[in-house]
Scaffold this motif. Structure first.
Motif: not given
Length: 338
Positions: A5-13, A114-124, A133-136
């Motif tokens: 799992v890749l977690v992607v987020c903006i670097p703010q608390a 194969h799974l990415v979980v991302y912050d709503p404004v982390a468009f990357a 080929n990942v699930r989002e």
């Protein structure tokens, strides 16, 4: 089956905090988890026992880049209702996503996610757009952290408890203790702190203000006899003793206060603060004062009002307590996507 799992987020608390409990729960159930974000949150991620992958820089570089692009101060003069619609596409869509995307793609390929979980404004984090080929799973539309009293989850979305349950039994101080915070990002305007200190100086309350690590409490001296000003106090230690919170409307602070059943006076400063402040007021969980409405008299009246009506905030706390814990959501995600 173990997930990667890749977690992607903006670097703010305010962006990392809602995702960190889920990332930790995924790791604890045996999944391989990497958090991709800017270097400002690297220590927070690794302290939580998670792997970190640097992705882009962060707001300290993004805001000057946006200022250069528009040849001015971003958002200057905009009414409150237009601040978020202005910043999301420009700052997060154009500047941040461009800065982060190459690093995020590298992290995804290195992990073979194969799974990415991302912050709503982390468009990357929208990696399928780039042919991976990942699930989002988008935190907000796929996983909602808001209790129903504030916001109904979108159809099909999972709901997840946004903050740990209070570790300590609530024991409000007498006279009532008010906690003042403007968070970690929107706290540069010391005039707001001073106005609140002055507003409550003669009221039958005690006040503790935290100004953030980048500010100096001594800059607000002399403060009233019923007040104390610090850089930082863990909210888990402070909130069980409080009767109300005066804050900026950041999601982490709003939800942390509600988890303790505390009514709020919200003084929105930037970004989603204005949306959260409106939700708090419309849901009866507290009051809102817009920047042009912030005066000592208005603050004193609003604090008295929220202290007189804590029942809705206590109902919100009961709702939060029944929301599924991050470990439950981690288990559901494994069942769905592994």
């Amino acid at each position: 089956m173990t997930m990667r799992v890749l977690v992607v987020c903006i670097p703010q608390a305010g962006h990392l905090t809602p995702l960190l409990p889920l990332a930790s729960a995924l790791a604890e159930q045996g999944d391989e988890v990497v958090v991709a974000s800017g270097p400002d949150v690297a220590d927070t991620v690794t302290t939580a026992g998670l792997r970190f992958a640097a992705a882009g820089s962060g707001p300290a570089q993004w805001f000057p880049a946006l200022s250069k692009r528009i040849r001015g101060v971003p958002g200057d003069g905009l009414p409150a209702a237009r601040i978020l619609p202005y910043f999301v596409p420009r700052l997060f869509g154009e500047i941040a996503a461009t800065d982060m995307i190459d690093d995020v793609l590298d992290a995804a390929r290195a992990l073979d996610a194969h799974l990415v979980v991302y912050d709503p404004v982390a468009f990357a984090g929208q990696l399928r757009t780039f042919g991976l080929n990942v699930r989002e799973v988008r935190r907000e539309t796929a996983i909602s952290i808001w209790p129903p009293i504030l916001q109904q989850a979108e159809p099909g979305a999972l709901t997840m408890r946004p903050t740990p349950l209070p570790a300590a039994t609530t024991q409000p101080c007498r006279p009532p203790l008010i906690y003042l915070t403007l968070g970690t990002f929107s706290n540069a305007n010391l005039t707001v702190f001073r106005t609140v200190l002055d507003a409550l100086a003669a009221e039958p309350v005690e006040l503790i203000a935290t100004v953030g690590l980048d500010n100096d409490p001594d800059a607000l001296r002399p403060w009233p006899a019923n007040a104390r000003v610090e850089r930082f106090i863990p909210q888990s230690e402070l909130l069980p003793r409080c009767s109300a919170v005066v804050d900026h409307g950041g999601s982490g602070t709003v939800l942390g206060a509600l988890a303790h059943g505390l009514p709020q006076l919200v003084l929105p400063q930037s970004a989603d603060n204005f949306i959260n402040a409106e939700m708090i007021e419309q849901s009866g969980l507290g009051q809102r004062l817009l920047p042009e409405e912030v005066t000592p008299d208005a603050i004193a009246r609003a604090v008295a009002d929220v202290l007189a009506d804590p029942a809705p905030a206590r109902r919100a706390a009961a709702e939060i307590a029944t929301m599924p814990a991050p470990c439950e959501i981690a288990h559901i995600l494994r069942e769905r996507y592994s």
